[in-house]
Every structure is written in C-alpha cells, then in structure tokens.
Scaffold this motif. Structure first.
Motif, PDB file in Angstrom:
ATOM      1  N   ILE A  76       0.831  -1.102   0.012  1.00 43.26           N
ATOM      2  CA  ILE A  76       0.067   0.063  -0.187  1.00 43.26           C
ATOM      3  C   ILE A  76       0.881   1.299   0.082  1.00 43.26           C
ATOM      4  O   ILE A  76       0.679   2.224  -0.606  1.00 43.26           O
ATOM      5  CB  ILE A  76      -1.128   0.103   1.122  1.00 43.26           C
ATOM      6  N   GLU A  77       2.190   1.293   0.822  1.00 44.01           N
ATOM      7  CA  GLU A  77       3.141   2.396   0.886  1.00 44.01           C
ATOM      8  C   GLU A  77       3.401   2.603  -0.677  1.00 44.01           C
ATOM      9  O   GLU A  77       3.801   3.688  -1.111  1.00 44.01           O
ATOM     10  CB  GLU A  77       3.960   2.080   1.938  1.00 44.01           C
ATOM     11  N   ALA A  98      -9.530   2.712   2.850  1.00 43.62           N
ATOM     12  CA  ALA A  98      -9.331   3.676   3.932  1.00 43.62           C
ATOM     13  C   ALA A  98      -7.593   3.788   4.442  1.00 43.62           C
ATOM     14  O   ALA A  98      -7.116   4.491   4.626  1.00 43.62           O
ATOM     15  CB  ALA A  98      -9.951   2.985   5.241  1.00 43.62           C
ATOM     16  N   LEU A  99      -7.197   2.418   4.164  1.00 42.60           N
ATOM     17  CA  LEU A  99      -5.596   2.284   4.430  1.00 42.60           C
ATOM     18  C   LEU A  99      -5.028   3.323   3.616  1.00 42.60           C
ATOM     19  O   LEU A  99      -3.909   3.752   3.913  1.00 42.60           O
ATOM     20  CB  LEU A  99      -5.150   0.997   4.525  1.00 42.60           C
ATOM     21  N   ALA A 125      -6.149   5.623   1.834  1.00 40.67           N
ATOM     22  CA  ALA A 125      -6.297   7.182   2.024  1.00 40.67           C
ATOM     23  C   ALA A 125      -5.288   7.723   3.218  1.00 40.67           C
ATOM     24  O   ALA A 125      -4.683   8.861   3.041  1.00 40.67           O
ATOM     25  CB  ALA A 125      -7.712   7.478   2.698  1.00 40.67           C
ATOM     26  N   MET A 126      -5.081   6.781   4.297  1.00 37.43           N
ATOM     27  CA  MET A 126      -3.973   7.116   5.102  1.00 37.43           C
ATOM     28  C   MET A 126      -2.772   7.325   4.645  1.00 37.43           C
ATOM     29  O   MET A 126      -1.972   8.368   4.953  1.00 37.43           O
ATOM     30  CB  MET A 126      -4.053   6.115   6.441  1.00 37.43           C
ATOM     31  N   ALA A 127      -2.375   6.204   3.702  1.00 40.07           N
ATOM     32  CA  ALA A 127      -1.025   6.278   3.107  1.00 40.07           C
ATOM     33  C   ALA A 127      -0.805   7.544   2.370  1.00 40.07           C
ATOM     34  O   ALA A 127       0.430   7.943   2.334  1.00 40.07           O
ATOM     35  CB  ALA A 127      -0.745   4.999   2.403  1.00 40.07           C
ATOM     36  N   LYS A 138      -0.468  10.861   4.496  1.00 36.26           N
ATOM     37  CA  LYS A 138       0.756  10.783   5.360  1.00 36.26           C
ATOM     38  C   LYS A 138       2.002  11.423   4.346  1.00 36.26           C
ATOM     39  O   LYS A 138       2.849  12.204   4.760  1.00 36.26           O
ATOM     40  CB  LYS A 138       1.275   9.418   5.664  1.00 36.26           C
ATOM     41  N   ALA A 141      -6.710  12.902  -0.413  1.00 35.85           N
ATOM     42  CA  ALA A 141      -7.476  11.677  -0.988  1.00 35.85           C
ATOM     43  C   ALA A 141      -8.618  11.368   0.192  1.00 35.85           C
ATOM     44  O   ALA A 141      -8.624  11.649   1.360  1.00 35.85           O
ATOM     45  CB  ALA A 141      -6.443  10.690  -1.077  1.00 35.85           C
TER      46      ALA A 141
END
Lengths: 412, 412
Positions: free
Chosen positions: A29-30, A89-90, A92-94, A97, A102
């Motif tokens: 994901i990153e 959701a994950l 969007a967090m990445a 950061k 997003a």
C-alpha cells in the motif's frame, strides 16, 4: 502509433485500479501511495479503485463457509464487501501521510447503482457529480471496487474480478483518458510465460482479441470489464504495479499492420466434453437439452454439431460434469437421447488474432503442427478471431509451445 | 418488585446487544444464534445489535497504526466500521441456517444519524420505520453497532463501547420493553470478583449508581450508554451470553429498601495525581490551567481544592502524565504557577450507593477502616452517591476487600 483521445475525454484523467496483490500488505500500500503521489506531482488527475487486500476475500468466504456453505448471496455481499472498505481507508491514510489529499468512498457514497443480483450484480448507473467535485478540489477519490448498491439501498457485489468493472464504469462515466488496470504482470502476453518462456508482451491488442484472451484463460482482465470497456469505448491499459513499463493498451481499432496476424495463444485446463446422440427419429432434442442445462446452472462452452451426423458435442468445466450427467440422465428418456459419452482431463487451447478467420491456412496449419506432434484434436470451433481446439490435458503445454513457435509469436 | 412497563412500550420487544467476546468466534456466533432462535420460538420480538468479533477492531487499528498512528479520524471510521459489518452478516447466516428469518443492516441502511465527530460521534436520530416493517414481517433485524452516518453520508463511529449506545438508542426509538446488554459476566457485581471472591451479583441497581460504577471502572457498560438509557427511560439489563441468568436490571427508581445502602465498590488503577500551587498573589490561575489542559486533550478526573490552602490537586490517567507535565511546564511562568508536584502508581477506589451521601458516618467509616489497615488516603472526593479515594496502587486490592467486607456487600 498513439491512441487517439476520444472527443470530449478528460485529458490526463486516469482511473487506476489496483488488484489484491498490488495492495496485499501495508508495504505494498505504501509503494502504491508513493507511485500515486508522484503521478499527482506530475500533473495527473487520478481516481483510484481498489480490491480487497490479497487473501482477505478468501478469509471472509471461509468464515461464512464455516457457518453455511449455502449462505444467502445477500448476506455474502454484506460480508465480503467489507474487504474493499478496509483497503481504501488504509490507502487514504498512506496518501494523507504523504501530504496528498485523498478520500475513501464506498459504493453507497459514490452512488454506484446496480441491479439486485446479489453476488453477480451489474452496474446500471454511476453518479459522478461527487467524484467531479472532489477532483475539482484536488482530492483523489479512492473508491471501493467490487461493490454496488441496489435501488433499495442493499449492498451488492459484482462477482469476482468485479473491481475491474468498477474501474471501467467510472472511467466511462468520467470520460477518463484511460482506465489503467494495475496487476502483478507487466501486460498481456502472447501466451502464458510460465508455459512458453519466449512469450512476448504485447504493446497493444484489439478489444475483440483481448475479450477472447480473457475468456479463454488469460487471467489478466475480467471478460465483463473488457466488454464494458468496449461498449463505452474506454481505452484500457493493463500494467504492472510491481515494475515500471507501459503495459498493454487495449485499443478500439486493430493495428492495420497486424490485421492478418495472430495475437496470442490462450489456454485453460479442467475441461470436459460431452457427446449426445438421438435415440430415434423424433424432432431434434438438442434445443430442449440446452435449455435444461441452462435451467440447472450448467454453462456450456464450445458446441459443435458436425454436418450430417446426428450428434452434438460440447465442452464444459470438468468440475460440473457429474452434475450435468445427473441432469441429463434423468431427462434422457423423455428427450429421446441415446447414450451419453463423456471425456474428462481435457484442455482447450486457442489461437487468437484478427488474422485467424481470414487466413484459411491457419486452420490447416494448426492441424498440421499438432498432427506432426502426435496431438489429437478432439473438438474444434472457430469464431471471427479465434480458433479453439480441445485436446488431452497432458498435451497442453506442448501444444502451446509448438503453436507459439509456429505463429512466430516470440518475434512480436 | 417488578419493573413497571413504560406506557406505550412494546411488550416482548427486546433489543439485544452482543459484545465482541459474545460473537468472538464462529462457535460463539452459533451459540448466540441458537439462543436467539429459541427466544423467537417463545414469542419474543428481537432486534440484535452486534459488536465486531473480539480482536477484529484491534487488528484494524494495528493495520492503520503501521501506516500512520495519527491517521485521520474520518478514515479510521471508514476502516474500523467494517468489523461490525462482518459479524452481522455472519449472524444472519447462522440464523437463516436455523430457519429464522433475519437481515443484517449497517448504520446507513437503518439510518442511524449522528453528528460528524468522527471517532466519537453522538447519535442524533434513529429512523425506525424500516426496522418496524421488518419486525412486522417476522424478520429479525441484525444491526451493526458502533457505526453511524452523518448528514453528508459519511461513515462515523461512536467510539469504543459505542455498540451499547446503538442498542440503547434503538430500544428508545422502538419503545422496547428492555434493552439487554449481553456480555461475558453474569451482571453487575458489588465489586470485581477477581479481587474479592465474595462479591455478589446485584439483581437491580439504580441508573445513578450504575453510572458511577461504569465511570469508575466497572467495565460492564459504557457510561454514555447508561446516560442515554436514563435520558430516554430505557430499562437496561446486563446479562451473560455464556451462562443462563437474569443478570442485573438497571432501574429508573432506586429500590426503597436499599435507599440507605451501598451498592458496590468500584476501582481503577493507573492513576496519577498532580498538585499545583500559585507562585505569587496574582489572580487565581487555576481556571486558565484547566482550560489549557482541556485544549491539549488532557482529561482530569477528581479535582480537590482544600479550603484555605492555595493549592489544587487533581487526578488523571497516568499514561497522559508526561504530556500534561510538558503542557504545564511550558505555561508555568505565564500562569504564575509554583513548582508542580506529582505522584504516579496510584489507584482510585469508590464506594457507591444512594446511601453514601446521606450517611455522614460513611466518610468516617471509610477513614476508620482504611486507617486501621495502614492505608493512606491521598485525595478524596464525594458526590451525591459516591465517595472516591485515591490511594497507592499497591494498597488497592486490600482496600477493596476491607471496604467490601465493612459495608457487608457479601450479604446483598
């Protein structure tokens, strides 16, 4: 040769779909977030469509299977649609950061309207107003693939591989320049590189050819998404999220200089063949046979009826063979059917390309090549752009290799 | 003494909430489904509210934590709300297998409207029309706890323990006969049975007492849900999903014959105490101190200002102590604060009951009992129905035991 931009399409707007292995771990994901952030900096407008993290959908199916392997499709959709909500959701967090604006959105929020066929719903309409508002604000929408909602507000899913269809539907509705399907392979190959190492990545392929490749076992794209893309004239590109490259573009127009060529060799195992004959001179029973099979959920693939002969042969998934035999046995007497003949452990190999139909020698060539190898063709069927052969499963890899070589696909 | 049914409440309609351990595995889900099926046969009307399977919410928090420990609350809610959607779908399957008609519903489908405070949203309104339609058709609605949706269609969550609040809100809106909170303990006890084995389960307790018990560390019910239940006059019952029993009823009216009694002893560890004094004769700085702490997210618990003394002491979670000290150190000069004094490894023990306030001897008794045991009381605060003491953490269990015995709670 570059793809012409459709009139009215939004230049530099890309809908990018990332499959399960592309978002299969936090590390992956990153990596994707980093790629998306870079593309953002380069001026691309992006809408992301994500699948569930690899393994998650199977985990959820397994939980349900412990309770009831025949659980209702409505509840299965409620259950398995959660996988995509986790990955968006994950992501969007990445992105946040990295300072990239997003927003994750589930199907109800985007308003992806489907019919009410739980487990295999079809998209009827997509509202893009909200997506356009977000894009105008420089916010990347991250949409849950695979899900929809019906007119009653129920959660639906599009069936396995449905995230591709979500991406194509959004690209069509947004008039995106391209719909990019990121996967774990570099593009569409002339055949499976695991079988024939000299297989070449194609830079471009026509929709018709891709559709046949997809249907016949090239697992890169879901056939429904290819049809959908063709219908709405969405340029589709398949590319790898693991390595750089321009992938394979799926084009409206076949390349003129390849019009007579073969694009690839597709294959699939686990086939069975059934042959039916009639027991007497009563009217042709085969129409009744096929509607009976359809009613009982048996999908038949290649069907051949050989001229003056009274029989019909068809292929199907070997997994469903015993069920089909049961259905036909029970109906045999009433339908005036003679004895059922069947064979298992078969495979299908297909030569695909715009040139297949018009080059009469292609057929002769295939028989010649396989005959020289001592490979017996049990059934053959042709369409505009493909030539499919049913052979023993044990002969499959050899057949793929000799055909790939004979059609010079290692020199694409 | 039976609980009077509220005028207009729907007799035999129960909203039943099952927490994470109650639905923590497929086996547990099957057990609950069996109980619900039996209750259905006995003529109960039921609405279920489920938490995520035990461990699932923590798993999702951990995934997010790997990406960004400071991830936005909006995306956290999108992520963690999936846990409940999994358990409701699985429960619907387990009931369907038993021939019980049931339907899983997420918060958007029920229309649980909240404000937009992601991560700790408050329920503003619940639409019950759809739930009533399902009930009228004999279909058990299975509602995802903890989730809501705001006026913009965003996914919200009510914060940890929020499934209790969901259940109470539905019970209030549906005028249910009772809201039943199924958990892994048999009810509310006079104190923690792990500390004092003679702790007794209470058959009934007043809302006020329950509220204090919940706030002061009896982890059976979330305090917000108790306040909510009191406000809407929803009879609340806490009971075990692991063993039969009638649990503890939380009543509007304190039992007359217990009006002068102590209901229980609550306790919590991990407390810290801070003492502040002023450095000069400038106006009282403490109002500014507490707004500064609030602005920086430090929650203070017991606050005491001892008469003529110029100082203030308060307790807080020890976990946040270093943060609070940093905030106060930076502001000390500007606020004319003298040196900060603090102590860690403290615990709070509270004697709770309608009788505490009116029985002046309760206070004396507590000092007497603890003094005889050599337990030093560092801070004390009282309210209408509780008396809280701060002591050394090492003395906590001994204090609970002697107080439990002295107030004869083993004979309830």
């Amino acid at each position: 040769m570059t793809q012409e931009v459709r009139s009215g399409s939004n230049e530099r707007l890309y809908v990018k779909k990332f499959g399960g292995t592309s978002v299969g771990s936090i590390e992956r994901i990153e990596v994707i977030a980093e790629q998306v952030a870079k593309a953002q900096l380069s001026g691309e407008h992006q809408v992301l469509v994500l699948s569930a993290m690899a393994g998650e959908t199977n985990r959820l199916f397994a939980l349900a299977g412990q309770i009831d392997p025949e659980a209702s499709a409505r509840e299965m959709d409620m259950l398995v649609s959660t996988g995509e909500q986790v990955s968006i959701a994950l992501m969007a967090m990445a992105l946040a950061k990295r300072g990239v604006k997003a927003k994750s959105l589930n199907a109800a929020q985007v308003q992806i309207h489907t019919n009410s066929q739980f487990g295999r719903a079809s998209i009827e309409r997509v509202d893009v107003q909200y997506l356009q508002e977000l894009l105008a604000q420089g916010i990347i929408p991250i949409v849950a693939g695979f899900q929809g909602r019906d007119q009653f507000g129920e959660v639906t899913t599009l069936g396995r591989g449905g995230s591709d269809t979500t991406a194509v539907a959004l690209a069509a509705a947004l008039k995106a320049q391209e719909c990019q399907i990121f996967t774990d392979v570099a593009g569409v190959y002339t055949t499976d590189p695991n079988i024939e190492p000299s297989a070449q990545k194609l830079d471009a392929i026509s929709f018709e050819e891709m559709l046949e490749m997809a249907r016949l076992g090239a697992k890169v794209l879901h056939p429904d998404s290819v049809s959908y893309a063709e219908r709405f004239r969405v340029p589709l590109r398949v590319l790898s999220s693991f390595e750089p490259g321009s992938g394979t573009l799926i084009r409206f127009d076949a390349c003129e200089d390849k019009r007579n060529q073969v694009a690839g060799i597709a294959c699939s195992k686990g086939q069975a063949m059934l042959s039916l004959s009639r027991s007497d001179d009563s009217p042709d029973p085969f129409a009744a046979v096929f509607s009976l099979l359809a009613e009982n959920g048996v999908e038949v693939d290649l069907v051949t009826k050989a001229g003056m002969d009274d029989g019909v042969s068809f292929t199907m998934d070997a997994d469903r063979l015993s069920w089909a035999l049961k259905v036909l046995d029970e109906a045999a007497l009433g339908l005036s059917l003679g004895p059922l003949m069947f064979e298992k452990s078969l495979a299908k190999v297909s030569v695909i390309g715009a040139g297949v139909h018009r080059r009469a020698e292609a057929t002769a060539k295939v028989f010649d090549i396989l005959g020289n190898e001592g490979i017996h063709v049990k059934l053959m069927a042709t369409s505009e752009i493909k030539l499919s052969l049913v052979i023993d499963e044990a002969d499959l890899y050899r057949a793929v290799r000799v055909l790939h070589h004979a059609f010079e696909l290692n020199k694409v």
